[in-house]
Structure formats: structure tokens, C-alpha cells
Enzyme design. Structure first.
Site, PDB file in Angstrom:
ATOM      1  N   HIS A 204       0.824  -1.213   0.000  1.00  0.00           N
ATOM      2  CA  HIS A 204       0.000   0.000   0.000  1.00  0.00           C
ATOM      3  C   HIS A 204       0.857   1.261   0.000  1.00  0.00           C
ATOM      4  O   HIS A 204       0.434   2.299  -0.476  1.00  0.00           O
ATOM      5  CB  HIS A 204      -0.994  -0.018   1.157  1.00  0.00           C
ATOM      6  CG  HIS A 204      -2.148  -0.918   0.865  1.00  0.00           C
ATOM      7  ND1 HIS A 204      -2.198  -2.213   1.310  1.00  0.00           N
ATOM      8  CD2 HIS A 204      -3.236  -0.724   0.084  1.00  0.00           C
ATOM      9  CE1 HIS A 204      -3.292  -2.784   0.829  1.00  0.00           C
ATOM     10  NE2 HIS A 204      -3.942  -1.907   0.092  1.00  0.00           N
ATOM     11  N   ARG A 312     -10.163   4.160  -1.608  1.00  0.00           N
ATOM     12  CA  ARG A 312      -9.812   3.309  -0.465  1.00  0.00           C
ATOM     13  C   ARG A 312     -10.171   4.062   0.821  1.00  0.00           C
ATOM     14  O   ARG A 312      -9.343   4.779   1.389  1.00  0.00           O
ATOM     15  CB  ARG A 312      -8.309   2.990  -0.490  1.00  0.00           C
ATOM     16  CG  ARG A 312      -7.885   2.047  -1.612  1.00  0.00           C
ATOM     17  CD  ARG A 312      -6.385   1.791  -1.572  1.00  0.00           C
ATOM     18  NE  ARG A 312      -5.990   0.632  -2.342  1.00  0.00           N
ATOM     19  CZ  ARG A 312      -5.567   0.672  -3.608  1.00  0.00           C
ATOM     20  NH1 ARG A 312      -5.481   1.816  -4.244  1.00  0.00           N
ATOM     21  NH2 ARG A 312      -5.220  -0.437  -4.230  1.00  0.00           N
ATOM     22  N   ARG A 348     -14.997   2.145  -1.604  1.00  0.00           N
ATOM     23  CA  ARG A 348     -14.872   0.831  -0.985  1.00  0.00           C
ATOM     24  C   ARG A 348     -14.994   0.963   0.528  1.00  0.00           C
ATOM     25  O   ARG A 348     -14.411   1.874   1.128  1.00  0.00           O
ATOM     26  CB  ARG A 348     -13.499   0.236  -1.331  1.00  0.00           C
ATOM     27  CG  ARG A 348     -13.264  -1.102  -0.670  1.00  0.00           C
ATOM     28  CD  ARG A 348     -11.992  -1.725  -1.136  1.00  0.00           C
ATOM     29  NE  ARG A 348     -10.818  -1.105  -0.548  1.00  0.00           N
ATOM     30  CZ  ARG A 348      -9.577  -1.453  -0.865  1.00  0.00           C
ATOM     31  NH1 ARG A 348      -9.369  -2.356  -1.805  1.00  0.00           N
ATOM     32  NH2 ARG A 348      -8.555  -0.880  -0.285  1.00  0.00           N
ATOM     33  N   GLU A 447     -11.089 -10.460  -5.490  1.00  0.00           N
ATOM     34  CA  GLU A 447      -9.660 -10.426  -5.144  1.00  0.00           C
ATOM     35  C   GLU A 447      -9.239 -11.693  -4.404  1.00  0.00           C
ATOM     36  O   GLU A 447      -8.137 -11.755  -3.875  1.00  0.00           O
ATOM     37  CB  GLU A 447      -9.299  -9.153  -4.375  1.00  0.00           C
ATOM     38  CG  GLU A 447     -10.138  -8.860  -3.163  1.00  0.00           C
ATOM     39  CD  GLU A 447      -9.769  -7.552  -2.479  1.00  0.00           C
ATOM     40  OE1 GLU A 447      -8.748  -6.940  -2.814  1.00  0.00           O
ATOM     41  OE2 GLU A 447     -10.517  -7.148  -1.573  1.00  0.00           O
ATOM     42  N   ASN A 470      -4.114  -7.010  -7.017  1.00  0.00           N
ATOM     43  CA  ASN A 470      -3.011  -7.066  -6.040  1.00  0.00           C
ATOM     44  C   ASN A 470      -3.217  -8.246  -5.092  1.00  0.00           C
ATOM     45  O   ASN A 470      -2.321  -9.047  -4.863  1.00  0.00           O
ATOM     46  CB  ASN A 470      -2.946  -5.765  -5.224  1.00  0.00           C
ATOM     47  CG  ASN A 470      -2.945  -4.544  -6.102  1.00  0.00           C
ATOM     48  OD1 ASN A 470      -2.490  -4.600  -7.231  1.00  0.00           O
ATOM     49  ND2 ASN A 470      -3.469  -3.438  -5.599  1.00  0.00           N
ATOM     50  N   ASP A 471      -4.428  -8.318  -4.542  1.00  0.00           N
ATOM     51  CA  ASP A 471      -4.705  -9.441  -3.637  1.00  0.00           C
ATOM     52  C   ASP A 471      -4.976 -10.726  -4.413  1.00  0.00           C
ATOM     53  O   ASP A 471      -4.615 -11.806  -3.951  1.00  0.00           O
ATOM     54  CB  ASP A 471      -5.884  -9.097  -2.715  1.00  0.00           C
ATOM     55  CG  ASP A 471      -5.424  -8.278  -1.528  1.00  0.00           C
ATOM     56  OD1 ASP A 471      -4.377  -8.610  -0.950  1.00  0.00           O
ATOM     57  OD2 ASP A 471      -6.077  -7.272  -1.200  1.00  0.00           O
ATOM     58  N   ARG A 481       2.284 -10.197  -0.621  1.00  0.00           N
ATOM     59  CA  ARG A 481       2.540  -9.001  -1.417  1.00  0.00           C
ATOM     60  C   ARG A 481       3.472  -8.013  -0.725  1.00  0.00           C
ATOM     61  O   ARG A 481       3.989  -7.087  -1.338  1.00  0.00           O
ATOM     62  CB  ARG A 481       1.222  -8.312  -1.816  1.00  0.00           C
ATOM     63  CG  ARG A 481       0.437  -7.760  -0.663  1.00  0.00           C
ATOM     64  CD  ARG A 481      -0.973  -7.349  -1.062  1.00  0.00           C
ATOM     65  NE  ARG A 481      -1.064  -5.971  -1.499  1.00  0.00           N
ATOM     66  CZ  ARG A 481      -2.203  -5.324  -1.700  1.00  0.00           C
ATOM     67  NH1 ARG A 481      -3.360  -5.946  -1.527  1.00  0.00           N
ATOM     68  NH2 ARG A 481      -2.226  -4.084  -2.078  1.00  0.00           N
ATOM     69  N   CYS A 518      -9.331  -2.826 -10.771  1.00  0.00           N
ATOM     70  CA  CYS A 518      -8.836  -1.655 -10.035  1.00  0.00           C
ATOM     71  C   CYS A 518      -7.492  -1.934  -9.365  1.00  0.00           C
ATOM     72  O   CYS A 518      -6.943  -1.067  -8.700  1.00  0.00           O
ATOM     73  CB  CYS A 518      -9.861  -1.171  -9.022  1.00  0.00           C
ATOM     74  SG  CYS A 518     -10.156  -2.352  -7.711  1.00  0.00           S
TER      75      CYS A 518
HETATM   76  C1  PEP Z   1      -6.323  -5.128  -4.837  1.00  0.00           C
HETATM   77  O1  PEP Z   1      -6.183  -5.996  -3.967  1.00  0.00           O
HETATM   78  O2  PEP Z   1      -5.974  -5.268  -6.019  1.00  0.00           O
HETATM   79  C2  PEP Z   1      -6.940  -3.833  -4.485  1.00  0.00           C
HETATM   80  C3  PEP Z   1      -7.268  -2.972  -5.399  1.00  0.00           C
HETATM   81  O3  PEP Z   1      -7.090  -3.560  -3.167  1.00  0.00           O
HETATM   82  P1  PEP Z   1      -5.867  -3.173  -2.204  1.00  0.00           P
HETATM   83  O4  PEP Z   1      -4.647  -2.991  -3.046  1.00  0.00           O
HETATM   84  O5  PEP Z   1      -6.244  -1.927  -1.490  1.00  0.00           O
HETATM   85  O6  PEP Z   1      -5.778  -4.344  -1.295  1.00  0.00           O
HETATM   86 MG    MG Z   2      -7.147  -5.756  -2.047  1.00  0.00          MG
END
Ligand code: PEP
Ligand code: MG
Length: 560
Positions: A204, A312, A348, A447, A470-471, A481, A518
């Protein structure tokens, strides 16, 4: 001249002087002391040393940056004499026979929490001052501060990055790592770039750098911290991830040229504003922006995004000393919706846990926080927090085009529970005659592999899927990650991930739902053709990527 290499985040070149950020919040141990008077005397000595340091820094800052900014050090010096604070420390040493470090640490937490809980913003800000002073006292107690009483230079090294940033016009922040809350509080006007020894490109912290348009390189390695010092000249190329400390003239000239060319390219992209996002063969795609705070909306508008694909909201909580009230949240959401003037805004719900920890939530320490109580799991177990946020969101829905998005979905029953809470909130608002938009979209994040695999069951329940790559990458490939050492194993183009996205897109469309991406992969133009062929309707990226993506879409021909 020394070179280092890490992972480049948001592409740009920055050249400036380093400001080294060193953490002061080391773990303090409680130990028993036999000689109480000696311990009290040790505390008094540390206080004297801290006061001397603060006077020295005040004088130096007065000369360099003037009275207004130097004043803070004088205030800190006076706070060292606070009767209540000192009585608390002395009392603990006397009554509990504990070491001065422990007494200072507990007192600091108590005072800081008390300040943070006050309604008044000025008093809340004092919490940070108490922590700062206590950090200095701890450093003096540990002996680190001894030389610096005589040496203003050494004393200067201990002042926080924030102070350094205030004192210099523009700096490159260099740190071991930065927490998301620290990244969000970096002053964009003064921070040219940041470089961290640890940290991964999917964290993040990295995402915030992209959202906030701050050039950054992460995961540079431990040796970087040994080589960099305050005030050293440093070049950050966040395209290549290259760092140069003490560059020679030739290197600096070459990088200046690259910087100018880069700015020129970015300027050219401005011409794309107002143009449609349509491929050469006529496929349209919505290109939106991701934000983490109300202030980021400015960049969204400046880059002409089609909407906000991900707000976020947890950063409202991270920036706040206590749970943000319904009213505070409503004000923030309404402001974003009104600023976007009818364009879609997907907010979100709270996604904390894992790397985003907030003290006042009092969450238990977990063995595997990424697989723990996070995001929707917290909301469903703490309905009072969830309902406060939903009330604020539905109230704000009357002021724009809102979609409410839920993170970390793994099952149909979770979505059913969420929908039931939404209905409850809407019924309460209706009863109190509070306006809200009945057509507010319900969006879920895809995710987890579970969500993608049951996307045929989830799609009929919602309006929109948003793929959090990402997740999804983390959970599909079993790759933390946050762990920079795993980056060589992290194949973001892995067939398994692409198949899960394709499956979700098919199922979304079969049930009349939309699908967007996203996560950070949305900005990867090498995958754009693949995504659009799958039928992805929307790509939501950090604001600086909106125009480059529009450029790429307009050059693409899906028929070839
Ligand atoms: C993701 O997981 O891709 C996402 C957009 O949420 P975050 O990166 O805030 O976990
Ligand atoms: Mg996420």
C-alpha cells in the site's frame, strides 16, 4: 558516486538532497530497578540533555528557516517541563520500581491517547508532539544522545523526517520502510521522491506513491541505508528503479536531460484530455482513477478520469486518531461525489487488517494477518462500525453517482449478509426521512480465487465486479505481497490469474453485471489487449496513469 537498484514505482526522475527518516519507536522493555533515587536522577539527566538538544536545534532552525518554523522546538522544550508528565514518570519509577524508559514509554502512550481522544483538532495534534518528545527522552536515556548535547549536527540527525522536510525546501525522503499512514502524511510539496530499503512494489505504500504522484523506489536493500546521509545529493529514477548517491557532474546532467524529456512527454499527453477512450476498431473502455483521500480528487480531475473506480476509504480511518464519525465520513464522501459532478464514484468500505493496522481498532496480533481478520470480515463482526460507514455512504449517495464496494469477498453468504445490512440501513434512513439514492450500485471486489471461482453465483447479487489484482495475485500464487524477496517469484501475468479474471468477466456479463479492474495490473499496458478481449469494461488506475492508458487504448486494434 554510489549506485543502487530497487523497484521503481510511479515513473519520474527526481534530483535533490536526502532527508533520512529513522524510526524512534523501538520496543521498550520493563525492567526492575533497585535504586529508585538513581533511576530518578537518570531521568533528570536525560531531561536536561533533551532540553539542551532542543535549544540547539531551535537556534539552528531560527537561523536557517526563521522564527515561525523554529518555534515548534521551543514548544517541545517547554513541554519537557510539563508537571503532569513528569509526575507520572516519577510516580511510576517510585511506586513500581521500573526503569525510566518504561515509565516514559507508558506515560507517553497515556498522554498521547488522551490528547488524541479530544474533540479539538489542535489538541489532537499534540499527541504527535508528546510522542516526539518521549522519543527524544528515550534516545537520551539509551545513551544515543550523549554526544549530541555538544554537537548540533548529531542532534540534528535525530529529528524526524517531518521536521527535516519542514526545514528544507524539497527533499528525497530515505527510509528503511514507510507505513501507509506515514506515506499518506508526506507533504507532496516538499517531498521530491522517496526511497526505501525494504518494501515491495505491490504494498500500500507503493500504491499510495502512485496515487499521490510521488516518484518512489522501494526494496533498494539494507546497504542503501549505510550509504545515504542527510543532505547528500541523490538521484531517483523511478522508471528504472536506479538510485545514485553523490552523482558526478556527467551523471547529473544526463539525468536532468531525462527529467526534462519525461516532463515534455507528460505535457504532450495533456492533449488527450477530453478525447474518447476507444480502440481503433471501436471498442470503448472506461478509464477511471483510484484515490486514497479527498485531496486526491484534484489529480483525478486534472487527468480527466472517467470517474473514480476505487476510493480506499480506510485511509480516512488511518489518518484519524479515533473512529471517524458518521458526520465526518459523510462530509468526505459528499465532497468527493460533488467534485466528480455526476461521474461514477466507487467507494470501498473499510479494508483494514493485514498491512493496514489502526491502534484504536485494538485488533489481535495474528500469525498470518493477510489471511486474518481483515476488510469485510471486520465489518461483519463489528456491525456498529460497518453500519456507521454505510449510513454515511447512503446519505452521501443523494449528492452524486455512487457505487458502494465491498472488499475480500469469498462467499455468497457474505454478500447476502452485506445486502441485508444495506437494506437495514436504507430502511432506517427512509424512516428518518433522510434522502439517499435507491439506485446506488452494489459492487464487490474479486480479489480472492474463491470469489472468481463462484463468480457465476455472485454476479446475480450485484451490479459490478471490480478485480483487485493485487490481492488476487497474492492469494492465487500464495505470494505475500509485502515480501520484497518474493518479487522474483511473482509472475503477475500468470495464466492462473488471467483465467480467473476471464472467468469472472464471462460470469459478470452473463448476468448483466459490469466488470472492471482496479488493482495495479490495470495500468499494465502490455495486458491491455488481453483484458479488453476478455470484455473488461473499466480500468481504474492511479491518476497519473489515466492519460498514458488513454493513449494506449487509442492506438490499440483488437481485431488484429
Ligand atoms: C487489490 O487488492 O488489487 C486492491 C485494489 O485492493 P488493495 O490494493 O487496497 O488491497
Ligand atoms: Mg485488495
Amino acid at each position: 558516486m554510489t549506485r543502487f537498484k530497487g523497484k521503481g514505482i510511479y515513473g519520474a526522475v527526481a534530483i535533490g538532497n536526502a532527508a533520512v527518516f529513522k524510526r524512534q519507536d523501538e520496543q521498550v522493555r520493563r525492567t526492575h530497578v533497585d535504586d529508585i533515587e538513581a533511576e530518578l536522577a537518570r531521568y533528570e539527566e536525560a531531561k536536561k540533555l533533551a532540553a539542551t538538544q532542543l535549544s540547539e536545534i531551535y537556534e539552528k532552525a531560527l537561523k536557517e528557516v526563521g522564527e515561525a518554523q523554529a518555534q515548534i522546538f521551543e514548544v517541545h522544550r517547554m513541554m519537557l517541563e510539563d508537571a503532569g508528565y513528569n509526575a507520572s514518570v516519577a510516580n511510576m519509577i517510585r511506586t513500581q520500581s521500573v526503569n525510566a524508559e518504561y515509565a516514559v514509554s507508558v506515560t507517553a502512550d497515556n498522554f498521547a491517547n488522551r490528547f488524541a481522544a479530544m474533540g479539538d483538532a489542535y489538541m489532537q495534534a499534540r499527541a504527535a508532539d508528546v510522542k516526539d518528545i518521549s522519543g527524544r527522552l528515550l534516545s537520551c536515556l539509551s545513551g544515543h544522545g550523549e554526544k549530541s548535547a555538544q554537537s548540533p549536527d548529531a542532534a540534528d540527525k535525530r529529528i524526524s523526517a517531518q521536521e527535516k522536510i519542514q526545514r528544507q525546501a524539497q527533499v528525497v525522503v530515505c527510509a528503511d520502510d514507510l507505513a501507509p499512514s506515514e506515506t499518506v502524511s508526506l507533504d507532496k510539496e516538499s517531498v521530491l521522491a522517496f526511497v526505501t530499503a525494504y518494501g515491495s512494489s505491490n504494498s500500500h505504500t507503493a500504491i499510495l506513491a502512485r496515487n499521490r504522484n510521488i516518484p518512489a523506489v522501494v526494496g533498494v536493500g539494507e546497504d542503501f541505508l549505510k550509504a545515504v546521509e542527510d543532505g547528500k545529493r541523490i538521484i531517483v529514477d523511478s522508471y528504472t528503479g536506479e538510485i545514485v548517491i553523490d552523482p558526478d557532474e556527467e551523471t547529473e546532467t544526463a539525468m536532468r536531460k531525462k527529467q526534462e524529456e519525461d516532463l515534455h512527454k507528460k505535457l504532450l499527453l495533456q492533449e488527450l484530455k477530453g478525447k474518447e477512450n476507444v480502440t481503433l476498431d471501436g471498442t470503448k473502455v472506461n478509464i477511471c482513477a483510484n484515490i486514497s483521500s479527498v485531496n486526491d480528487v484534484e489529480a483525478v480531475l486534472a487527468n480527466d478520469a472517467g470517474g473514480i473506480g476505487l476510493f480506499r476509504s480506510e485511509f480516512l480511518y488511518l489518518e484519524s486518531p479515533d473512529y471517524p464519525t458518521e458526520e465526518q465520513q459523510f462530509t468526505a464522501y459528499r465532497k468527493v461525489l460533488e467534485s466528480m459532478m455526476g461521474k461514477k464514484v466507487i467507494i470501498r468500505t473499510l479494508d483494514i487488517g493485514a498491512d493496514k493496522q489502526i491502534d484504536y481498532f485494538n485488533l489481535d496480533k495474528e500469525e498470518n494477518p493477510a489471511l486474518g481478520l481483515r476488510a469485510i470480515r471486520i465489518c461483519l463482526t463489528r456491525p456498529e462500525i460497518f453500519k456507521t460507514q454505510l449510513r454515511a455512504l447512503y446519505r452521501a449517495s443523494a449528492f452524486g453517482n455512487l457505487g458502494i464496494m465491498f472488499p475480500m469477498i469469498t462467499s455468497v453468504s457474505e454478500v447476502e449478509k452485506i445486502l441485508a445490512v444495506c437494506e437495514e440501513v436504507k430502511a432506517e434512513l427512509k424512516e428518518s426521512v433522510v434522502p439517499y439514492d435507491e439506485k446506488t450500485d452494489v459492487v464487490i471486489m474479486i480479489e480472492t480465487p474463491a470469489a472468481a471461482l463462484i463468480s457465476d453465483r455472485l454476479a446475480p447479487l450485484v451490479n459490478f465486479f471490480s478485480v483487485g489484482t493485487n490481492d488476487l495475485t497474492q492469494y492465487t500464487l500464495a505470494i505475500d505481497r509485502q515480501n520484497v524477496k518474493l518479487e522474483p517469484f511473482c509472475d503477475t501475468h500468470h495464466e492462473a490469474i488471467l483465467r480467473l479474471i476471464e472467468m469472472s468477466a464471462k460470469n459478470a456479463h452473463a448476468h448483466g453485471a459490469w466488470i472492471g479492474i482496479c488493482g495495479e495490473l490495470a495500468a499494465d499496458t502490455t495486458l491491455m489487449k488481453t483484458f479488453l478481449r476478455m470484455g473488461i469494461d473499466e480500468l481504474s488506475v492511479s491518476a497519473p496513469f489515466v492519460l498514458p492508458l488513454r493513449d494506449a487504448v487509442r492506438k490499440l486494434d483488437l481485431s488484429k
